[in-house]
Design a protein around this motif. Sequence first.
Motif, PDB file in Angstrom:
ATOM      1  N   MET A 156       0.732  -1.215  -0.238  1.00 45.94           N
ATOM      2  CA  MET A 156       0.036   0.000   0.026  1.00 45.94           C
ATOM      3  C   MET A 156       1.012   1.088   0.178  1.00 45.94           C
ATOM      4  N   HIS A 157       1.901   1.210   0.608  1.00 46.28           N
ATOM      5  CA  HIS A 157       2.531   2.418   0.843  1.00 46.28           C
ATOM      6  C   HIS A 157       4.132   2.537   0.570  1.00 46.28           C
ATOM      7  N   VAL A 158       5.109   1.531   0.557  1.00 46.45           N
ATOM      8  CA  VAL A 158       6.268   1.327   0.578  1.00 46.45           C
ATOM      9  C   VAL A 158       6.561   1.187  -1.039  1.00 46.45           C
ATOM     10  N   ALA A 159       5.899   0.097  -1.577  1.00 50.33           N
ATOM     11  CA  ALA A 159       6.387  -0.164  -2.976  1.00 50.33           C
ATOM     12  C   ALA A 159       5.945   1.266  -4.014  1.00 50.33           C
ATOM     13  N   PRO A 160       4.737   1.800  -3.682  1.00 54.19           N
ATOM     14  CA  PRO A 160       4.539   3.127  -4.723  1.00 54.19           C
ATOM     15  C   PRO A 160       5.710   4.281  -4.384  1.00 54.19           C
ATOM     16  N   ARG A 204       8.526   5.709  -7.083  1.00 51.96           N
ATOM     17  CA  ARG A 204       8.899   7.089  -7.543  1.00 51.96           C
ATOM     18  C   ARG A 204      10.127   7.350  -7.218  1.00 51.96           C
ATOM     19  N   PHE A 205      10.731   6.841  -6.267  1.00 54.09           N
ATOM     20  CA  PHE A 205      12.114   7.038  -6.170  1.00 54.09           C
ATOM     21  C   PHE A 205      13.078   6.674  -7.161  1.00 54.09           C
ATOM     22  N   VAL A 206      12.643   5.335  -7.985  1.00 52.20           N
ATOM     23  CA  VAL A 206      13.576   5.170  -9.014  1.00 52.20           C
ATOM     24  C   VAL A 206      13.233   5.714 -10.403  1.00 52.20           C
ATOM     25  N   GLN A 207      11.967   6.424 -10.387  1.00 58.88           N
ATOM     26  CA  GLN A 207      11.551   7.250 -11.587  1.00 58.88           C
ATOM     27  C   GLN A 207      12.312   8.504 -11.135  1.00 58.88           C
ATOM     28  N   GLN A 208      12.547   9.151 -10.021  1.00 52.70           N
ATOM     29  CA  GLN A 208      13.249  10.361  -9.871  1.00 52.70           C
ATOM     30  C   GLN A 208      14.687  10.133 -10.079  1.00 52.70           C
ATOM     31  N   HIS A 209      15.159   9.138  -9.592  1.00 50.85           N
ATOM     32  CA  HIS A 209      16.719   8.745  -9.565  1.00 50.85           C
ATOM     33  C   HIS A 209      16.755   7.709 -10.573  1.00 50.85           C
ATOM     34  N   ARG A 226      23.365   6.433  -1.671  1.00 49.70           N
ATOM     35  CA  ARG A 226      22.181   6.070  -2.101  1.00 49.70           C
ATOM     36  C   ARG A 226      21.319   5.584  -1.103  1.00 49.70           C
ATOM     37  N   THR A 227      21.818   5.041   0.088  1.00 47.30           N
ATOM     38  CA  THR A 227      20.993   4.599   1.174  1.00 47.30           C
ATOM     39  C   THR A 227      20.491   5.808   1.964  1.00 47.30           C
ATOM     40  N   ARG A 228      21.618   6.869   2.163  1.00 45.48           N
ATOM     41  CA  ARG A 228      21.298   8.169   2.690  1.00 45.48           C
ATOM     42  C   ARG A 228      20.095   8.826   2.075  1.00 45.48           C
ATOM     43  N   VAL A 229      20.209   8.981   0.885  1.00 48.87           N
ATOM     44  CA  VAL A 229      19.129   9.525  -0.101  1.00 48.87           C
ATOM     45  C   VAL A 229      17.851   8.715   0.068  1.00 48.87           C
ATOM     46  N   PHE A 230      17.737   7.463   0.019  1.00 52.05           N
ATOM     47  CA  PHE A 230      16.545   6.642  -0.063  1.00 52.05           C
ATOM     48  C   PHE A 230      15.922   6.943   1.258  1.00 52.05           C
ATOM     49  N   MET A 278      12.076   8.241   2.142  1.00 58.43           N
ATOM     50  CA  MET A 278      11.130   7.608   2.789  1.00 58.43           C
ATOM     51  C   MET A 278      10.571   8.434   3.966  1.00 58.43           C
ATOM     52  N   LYS A 279      11.308   9.485   4.526  1.00 55.83           N
ATOM     53  CA  LYS A 279      10.768  10.063   5.381  1.00 55.83           C
ATOM     54  C   LYS A 279       9.770  10.981   5.104  1.00 55.83           C
ATOM     55  N   THR A 280       9.921  11.423   3.959  1.00 56.63           N
ATOM     56  CA  THR A 280       8.988  12.537   3.358  1.00 56.63           C
ATOM     57  C   THR A 280       7.674  11.602   2.700  1.00 56.63           C
ATOM     58  N   GLU A 281       7.871  10.447   2.304  1.00 55.49           N
ATOM     59  CA  GLU A 281       6.921   9.671   1.682  1.00 55.49           C
ATOM     60  C   GLU A 281       5.753   9.331   2.876  1.00 55.49           C
ATOM     61  N   LEU A 282       6.611   8.825   3.848  1.00 60.48           N
ATOM     62  CA  LEU A 282       5.795   8.304   5.034  1.00 60.48           C
ATOM     63  C   LEU A 282       5.059   9.353   5.992  1.00 60.48           C
ATOM     64  N   GLN A 283       5.135  10.693   5.676  1.00 64.00           N
ATOM     65  CA  GLN A 283       4.868  11.590   6.566  1.00 64.00           C
ATOM     66  C   GLN A 283       3.419  11.985   7.210  1.00 64.00           C
TER      67      GLN A 283
END
Length: 296
Positions: A105-109, A113-118, A279-283, A287-292
């Motif tokens: 529901m939340h992580v996969a989307p 979006r993350f790989v589309q951006q990067h 790459r880990t730090r950016v991800f 996710m902090k923003t995506e799960l706000q």
Amino acid sequence: MDKLRAMQAFIHIAEQGSLTAAAQVMESSLPAMVRTLAGFEAQLGVRLFNRTTRRISLTEEGRRHLESCRQLLAALADAEAALTADAAEPAGHLTITAPMLFGQMHVAPAVTRFVQQHEKMRCSMVLLDRVVNLLEEGIDVGIRIGEPEDSSLVAQKVGSIRRLVVASPAWVRRHGVPQHPKDLLKANCVRITDHSPTWGPFNDGGRPLRLAVSGNLEFNQIAPAVAACAAGAGFGSFFSYQVAPFLKTKQLRTVLEDFEPPPRPINIVYPHARLLPMRTRVFIEWMKTELQEFQP
């Protein structure tokens, strides 16, 4: 011997679970991989893997040295990235794990979006309802619900979820609103077979209360149980994210709000490391923003 390449080979063998698969990842031959591992073990003076004809597994020394090698290579990657013109653009591969339904529901989307951006990133998702050992299973980042139990991991809280008791409005009109959790003992409750046989703990005046509820309908998955409650089959106990779409459309309503237990945290977890790959730090920040939406 090339110690950096030996470290890379060691990590790939541990992550892939076989010398053959590691050789393919590194575009090397199996005999070369065997020689590299043997030389690395000889130089260290310890056996890193237990090997049989059927499987290969890390020794205790191997498990400890695996994280050291990952940290060293991560630090080297960071140092090299800082010298390149595209240092601001994350690149490489990440493996992420999350609970099944929350991940769908939340992580996969968010990962999509993350790989589309990067565009230089590749991500693999592992959705499982069991607790995954990140180090042993080669996972970079985990999204977990509940208090962290593994002290070898860093945990950053990004939000929280509630445990709710719900039913359809029609069911509540027919059977009434329960005034106390014990009222559920006389009600029809939709249950999940592979979860705890009791519901709770409810907050009963500051004391935890668990109840062995019963009903005529059981499922081994959350989604059909939620749908059954929305169809008027009885009361259900779920996490807030699991029923959010049904609450929004008023197919379900909450009851017993005054007896809810404290919210459970949502954490981003990852292995301790002095220097995480960029790459880990950016991800993690992504996710902090995506799960706000789960922040209070």
